[in-house]
Design an enzyme around this catalytic site. Sequence first.
Site, PDB file in Angstrom:
ATOM      1  N   LEU A 186      -7.850 -17.135  87.472  1.00 11.87           N
ATOM      2  CA  LEU A 186      -9.271 -17.400  87.281  1.00 11.87           C
ATOM      3  C   LEU A 186      -9.758 -16.345  86.290  1.00 11.87           C
ATOM      4  CD1 LEU A 186     -10.577 -18.054  90.923  1.00 11.87           C
ATOM      5  CD2 LEU A 186     -10.423 -19.727  89.070  1.00 11.87           C
ATOM      6  N   ASP A 187     -10.493 -16.758  85.260  1.00  7.05           N
ATOM      7  CA  ASP A 187     -10.916 -15.772  84.275  1.00  7.05           C
ATOM      8  C   ASP A 187     -11.958 -14.825  84.867  1.00  7.05           C
ATOM      9  OD1 ASP A 187     -13.498 -16.967  84.008  1.00  7.05           O
ATOM     10  OD2 ASP A 187     -12.717 -18.373  82.540  1.00  7.05           O
ATOM     11  N   LYS A 188     -12.291 -13.796  84.111  1.00  5.40           N
ATOM     12  CA  LYS A 188     -13.160 -12.724  84.617  1.00  5.40           C
ATOM     13  C   LYS A 188     -14.483 -13.250  85.133  1.00  5.40           C
ATOM     14  CE  LYS A 188     -15.470  -8.477  83.128  1.00  5.40           C
ATOM     15  NZ  LYS A 188     -15.782  -7.594  81.974  1.00  5.40           N
ATOM     16  N   ALA A 189     -15.063 -14.234  84.457  1.00  5.66           N
ATOM     17  CA  ALA A 189     -16.385 -14.739  84.833  1.00  5.66           C
ATOM     18  C   ALA A 189     -16.330 -15.766  85.954  1.00  5.66           C
ATOM     19  CB  ALA A 189     -17.079 -15.340  83.612  1.00  5.66           C
ATOM     20  N   SER A 190     -15.118 -16.221  86.328  1.00  7.04           N
ATOM     21  CA  SER A 190     -14.982 -17.239  87.366  1.00  7.04           C
ATOM     22  C   SER A 190     -14.738 -16.585  88.721  1.00  7.04           C
ATOM     23  CB  SER A 190     -13.843 -18.198  87.021  1.00  7.04           C
ATOM     24  OG  SER A 190     -14.086 -18.842  85.786  1.00  7.04           O
TER      25      SER A 190
END
Length: 266
Positions: free
Chosen positions: A124-128
């Site tokens: 999951l990317d940083k913002a997710s």
Amino acid sequence: MRERRSPQKSRLRGKADTDGKRVTLPRALSKLGYCSRTQAERLIADGRVTVDGRKVIDLSAWVDMDAARIKVDGKDVVAEAKIYLMLNKPRGLVTTRDDPEGRPTVYDCLKDFDIPHLSPVGRLDKASEGLLLFTNDTTFAQALLDPLTHLTKTYHVQVDRIMDDELLAEMTYGVRHDGEVLKATSAKLLRSGDKNSWIEVELDEGRNRQIRRILEGLDTECLRLVRVAIGGLGLGDLAKGAVRPLTEAELKDLRRGAGLEKTRRN
């Protein structure tokens, strides 16, 4: 007369068995949970690995995992107990063990689980935020990530506009972004406010930033993205930043969804 191979050589050469017990030496070290394949290749190249008492530096050597005795630096390599964890990933953490920029990582949430070689299943990317699985079972992880299994991932997404039926339909028909056609398996409205909406999006593949890129192709900004389910495994009431082991029933359901277990017929 054809020369017969010695038993030791026969364990180091040949093709993989259909049951997956005969694999390359780097793969064997990975499957045993000792290290990653890349790390295994370094150990082998450095001459630190022996099979049945003989040093092996051939990265393509095959071994029988049921019969071969593998050692690293003179110590036996044995299979680690399989671990399966779920994390409710907070926003702002990167999905890596060590970040060169010094940012907080998902492993900050795993301090109570001092387990070597535990890896995230996908990213999951940083913002997710939301559901993220960890395991040292590489076969299980690869099955969940294999696009051929079409294991559904479900997301709740907040966007900066009121989503109507036409926009939701476009998400499933396909949106072109950077030369790729990206689409969701399904997209439906959950609720709307005055200026934004929450939608539920399902994917059965895992391309990089797929939902965000679909929305960008529709001139729509993603405000929040939360993964709430993988297959039949839901995030439930797991607190933000909390970790727990999967239950036997949850693990069995995921294994079945990934094609690792066949459904029994009455």
